[in-house]
Design a protein around this motif. Structure first.
Motif, PDB file in Angstrom:
ATOM      1  N   VAL A 101      43.237 -37.328   4.547  1.00 22.74           N
ATOM      2  CA  VAL A 101      44.369 -36.980   3.434  1.00 22.74           C
ATOM      3  C   VAL A 101      44.623 -38.122   2.570  1.00 22.74           C
ATOM      4  O   VAL A 101      44.848 -39.339   2.718  1.00 22.74           O
ATOM      5  CB  VAL A 101      46.017 -36.846   4.279  1.00 22.74           C
ATOM      6  N   VAL A 102      44.653 -37.580   1.184  1.00 20.36           N
ATOM      7  CA  VAL A 102      44.646 -38.594   0.000  1.00 20.36           C
ATOM      8  C   VAL A 102      45.797 -38.502  -0.435  1.00 20.36           C
ATOM      9  O   VAL A 102      46.386 -37.461  -0.982  1.00 20.36           O
ATOM     10  CB  VAL A 102      43.574 -38.265  -0.825  1.00 20.36           C
ATOM     11  N   GLU A 103      46.462 -39.708  -0.597  1.00 16.34           N
ATOM     12  CA  GLU A 103      47.699 -39.898  -1.169  1.00 16.34           C
ATOM     13  C   GLU A 103      47.485 -40.492  -2.591  1.00 16.34           C
ATOM     14  O   GLU A 103      46.759 -41.453  -3.106  1.00 16.34           O
ATOM     15  CB  GLU A 103      48.560 -41.147  -0.544  1.00 16.34           C
ATOM     16  N   THR A 104      47.952 -39.515  -3.912  1.00 18.00           N
ATOM     17  CA  THR A 104      47.700 -39.773  -5.185  1.00 18.00           C
ATOM     18  C   THR A 104      49.123 -39.903  -5.916  1.00 18.00           C
ATOM     19  O   THR A 104      50.166 -39.518  -5.258  1.00 18.00           O
ATOM     20  CB  THR A 104      46.974 -38.892  -5.809  1.00 18.00           C
ATOM     21  N   GLY A 163      49.601 -39.062  -9.924  1.00 19.18           N
ATOM     22  CA  GLY A 163      48.688 -38.939 -11.137  1.00 19.18           C
ATOM     23  C   GLY A 163      47.342 -38.708 -10.616  1.00 19.18           C
ATOM     24  O   GLY A 163      46.938 -38.111  -9.429  1.00 19.18           O
ATOM     25  N   ALA A 164      46.430 -39.406 -11.477  1.00 14.46           N
ATOM     26  CA  ALA A 164      44.870 -39.390 -11.076  1.00 14.46           C
ATOM     27  C   ALA A 164      44.587 -40.580 -10.227  1.00 14.46           C
ATOM     28  O   ALA A 164      43.319 -40.704  -9.422  1.00 14.46           O
ATOM     29  CB  ALA A 164      44.280 -39.470 -12.354  1.00 14.46           C
ATOM     30  N   ARG A 165      45.450 -41.420  -9.955  1.00 15.68           N
ATOM     31  CA  ARG A 165      45.061 -42.785  -9.189  1.00 15.68           C
ATOM     32  C   ARG A 165      45.336 -42.423  -7.699  1.00 15.68           C
ATOM     33  O   ARG A 165      46.203 -41.881  -6.980  1.00 15.68           O
ATOM     34  CB  ARG A 165      46.005 -43.802  -9.498  1.00 15.68           C
ATOM     35  N   ILE A 166      44.280 -42.925  -6.979  1.00 16.60           N
ATOM     36  CA  ILE A 166      44.607 -42.954  -5.461  1.00 16.60           C
ATOM     37  C   ILE A 166      45.059 -44.052  -4.843  1.00 16.60           C
ATOM     38  O   ILE A 166      44.814 -45.234  -5.132  1.00 16.60           O
ATOM     39  CB  ILE A 166      43.012 -42.685  -4.789  1.00 16.60           C
ATOM     40  N   LEU A 167      46.176 -43.797  -4.260  1.00 16.22           N
ATOM     41  CA  LEU A 167      46.934 -44.919  -3.438  1.00 16.22           C
ATOM     42  C   LEU A 167      46.316 -45.132  -1.949  1.00 16.22           C
ATOM     43  O   LEU A 167      46.725 -46.475  -1.763  1.00 16.22           O
ATOM     44  CB  LEU A 167      48.439 -44.570  -3.653  1.00 16.22           C
ATOM     45  N   LYS A 204      42.358 -37.850   9.173  1.00 13.76           N
ATOM     46  CA  LYS A 204      42.598 -36.847  10.187  1.00 13.76           C
ATOM     47  C   LYS A 204      44.072 -37.315  10.798  1.00 13.76           C
ATOM     48  O   LYS A 204      44.093 -37.717  11.987  1.00 13.76           O
ATOM     49  CB  LYS A 204      41.617 -36.932  11.264  1.00 13.76           C
ATOM     50  N   PRO A 205      44.931 -37.496   9.720  1.00 14.88           N
ATOM     51  CA  PRO A 205      46.477 -37.772  10.477  1.00 14.88           C
ATOM     52  C   PRO A 205      47.045 -36.451  11.159  1.00 14.88           C
ATOM     53  O   PRO A 205      46.474 -35.558  11.411  1.00 14.88           O
ATOM     54  CB  PRO A 205      47.285 -37.885   9.194  1.00 14.88           C
ATOM     55  N   THR A 206      47.775 -36.849  12.138  1.00 19.53           N
ATOM     56  CA  THR A 206      48.676 -35.924  13.074  1.00 19.53           C
ATOM     57  C   THR A 206      50.050 -35.701  12.499  1.00 19.53           C
ATOM     58  O   THR A 206      50.780 -36.869  12.200  1.00 19.53           O
ATOM     59  CB  THR A 206      48.559 -36.343  14.567  1.00 19.53           C
ATOM     60  N   GLN A 207      50.487 -34.365  12.626  1.00 21.19           N
ATOM     61  CA  GLN A 207      51.896 -34.466  12.431  1.00 21.19           C
ATOM     62  C   GLN A 207      52.572 -33.736  13.671  1.00 21.19           C
ATOM     63  O   GLN A 207      52.014 -32.926  14.451  1.00 21.19           O
ATOM     64  CB  GLN A 207      52.179 -33.365  11.268  1.00 21.19           C
TER      65      GLN A 207
END
Length: 349
Positions: free
Chosen positions: A260-263, A265-269, A274-277
């Motif tokens: 899971v990608v945290e963004t 705008g266009a920038r990847i933070l 494979k996170p779980t909830q």
């Protein structure tokens, strides 16, 4: 002491006749009797082992039954009989008189059940069981056999152990199968009445068919669940919380199979692989006070989540009761297979 005639068979009986006798009784056992003399006992387990060894339905039971069963005497106290059975890990104890003749059978659970409670239990048994077809083509889902008996019978027995005696079965699909099997419940030490859904009313709508004079909280449970929840603790929790309604919930973990990608705008933070909830999900078991029953419309389709939403909107107290005990919702064929494989380990029958 219970009468044992219904579960007695002669020594010349076939395996098929033994199965039919066990099926008619409620104690998962048949007594092999000739001239009032107890020759032995035969159980579902004995029959399963016989089939594994190549026996056929029309074979004689000779050599299959236990010829040295544990027995009690009619001059022993109830405390001694219970202690004897518990020590040997059995639930049925044939009773002999002073001359060694069979006079009855003690069902140990009769003594270990909690004190009788005034609360009613409603078991929702009217569903179509579409996802389990063809198993449910002729049989209502709560009557499917898991382990050695129908799901609904296991549920009834679980509640009975905690002192619940008054039951309502909400029925619709193949209702006659349920009525023919359980009748008025007297053979289980219970009082069973039926709520007849002429039209399907959802998971809460059938509760509008209950008598209007209910004054104690009721427990409602879906008839396709297997669980060993402590119903005493559930009811006591509801009373302690002074809730209008309590819902049993289970923790459900969902794993996302990707990073899971945290963004921004266009920038990847950052990236979390494979996170779980974790969520709490409805477990299909509820306690409802009479105040909650008043919100259910008369003979209209109404689901239990709608009832809880109505409670929340009207500022009534709705609580959750997390359960970690065994719980299986038998909704899919693989659930049915899993429940059968786990049954003997989970339920002491």
């Amino acid at each position: 002491m219970r009468n044992c005639k219904k579960i007695s068979i002669p020594s010349h009986s076939t395996i098929k006749e033994a199965i039919e006798t066990i099926d008619k009784g409620v104690m998962q056992i048949a007594l092999v009797v000739d001239d009032d003399c107890l020759l032995g006992t035969i159980t579902d387990g004995d029959i399963r082992r016989a089939f594994l060894n190549g026996s056929k339905l029309n074979d004689n039971i000779e050599g299959l039954y236990n010829t040295s069963p544990l027995t009690g005497r009619n001059d022993q106290s109830q405390e001694d009989l219970v202690q004897l059975a518990l020590t040997r890990g059995i639930k049925q104890l044939p009773i002999l008189d002073e001359d060694g003749r069979l006079i009855g059978i003690e069902y140990i659970d009769d003594y270990l059940r909690g004190p009788e409670k005034p609360n009613c239990v409603v078991l929702m048994a009217g569903g179509l069981g579409t996802r389990l077809r063809p198993l449910t083509a002729e049989t209502p889902k709560p009557m499917l056999t898991v382990g050695s008996r129908p799901i609904l019978e296991t549920i009834l027995d679980s509640f009975s152990r905690y002192g619940f005696r008054n039951f309502y079965f909400s029925v619709n699909y193949r209702a006659e199968k349920i009525r023919e099997y359980f009748k008025d419940g007297s053979q289980y030490g219970a009082n069973i009445s039926y709520l007849n859904e002429k039209d399907r009313l959802g998971t809460a709508g059938a509760l509008s068919l209950l008598p209007q004079d209910i004054s104690e909280p009721i427990i409602v449970m879906n008839g396709d669940l297997l669980t060993n929840v402590n119903f005493d603790q559930l009811l006591n929790y509801h009373l302690l919380a002074k809730a209008d309604a309590t819902m049993c919930v289970r923790e459900y973990t969902l794993q996302i199979p990707y990073g899971v990608v945290e963004t921004e705008g266009a920038r990847i933070l950052g990236i979390e692989e494979k996170p779980t909830q974790n969520f709490f999900v409805n477990a299909g078991i509820y306690v409802l006070s009479p105040s909650a029953l008043q919100l259910i419309p008369q003979e209209s389709y109404f689901d239990m989540p709608q009832l809880f939403q109505s409670l929340v909107k009207s500022d009534r107290k709705a609580c959750s009761f997390p359960i970690t005990d065994y719980w299986m919702d038998i909704g899919q064929p693989n659930d049915f297979d899993q429940a059968n494989s786990e049954y003997d380990e989970v339920f002491d029958v």
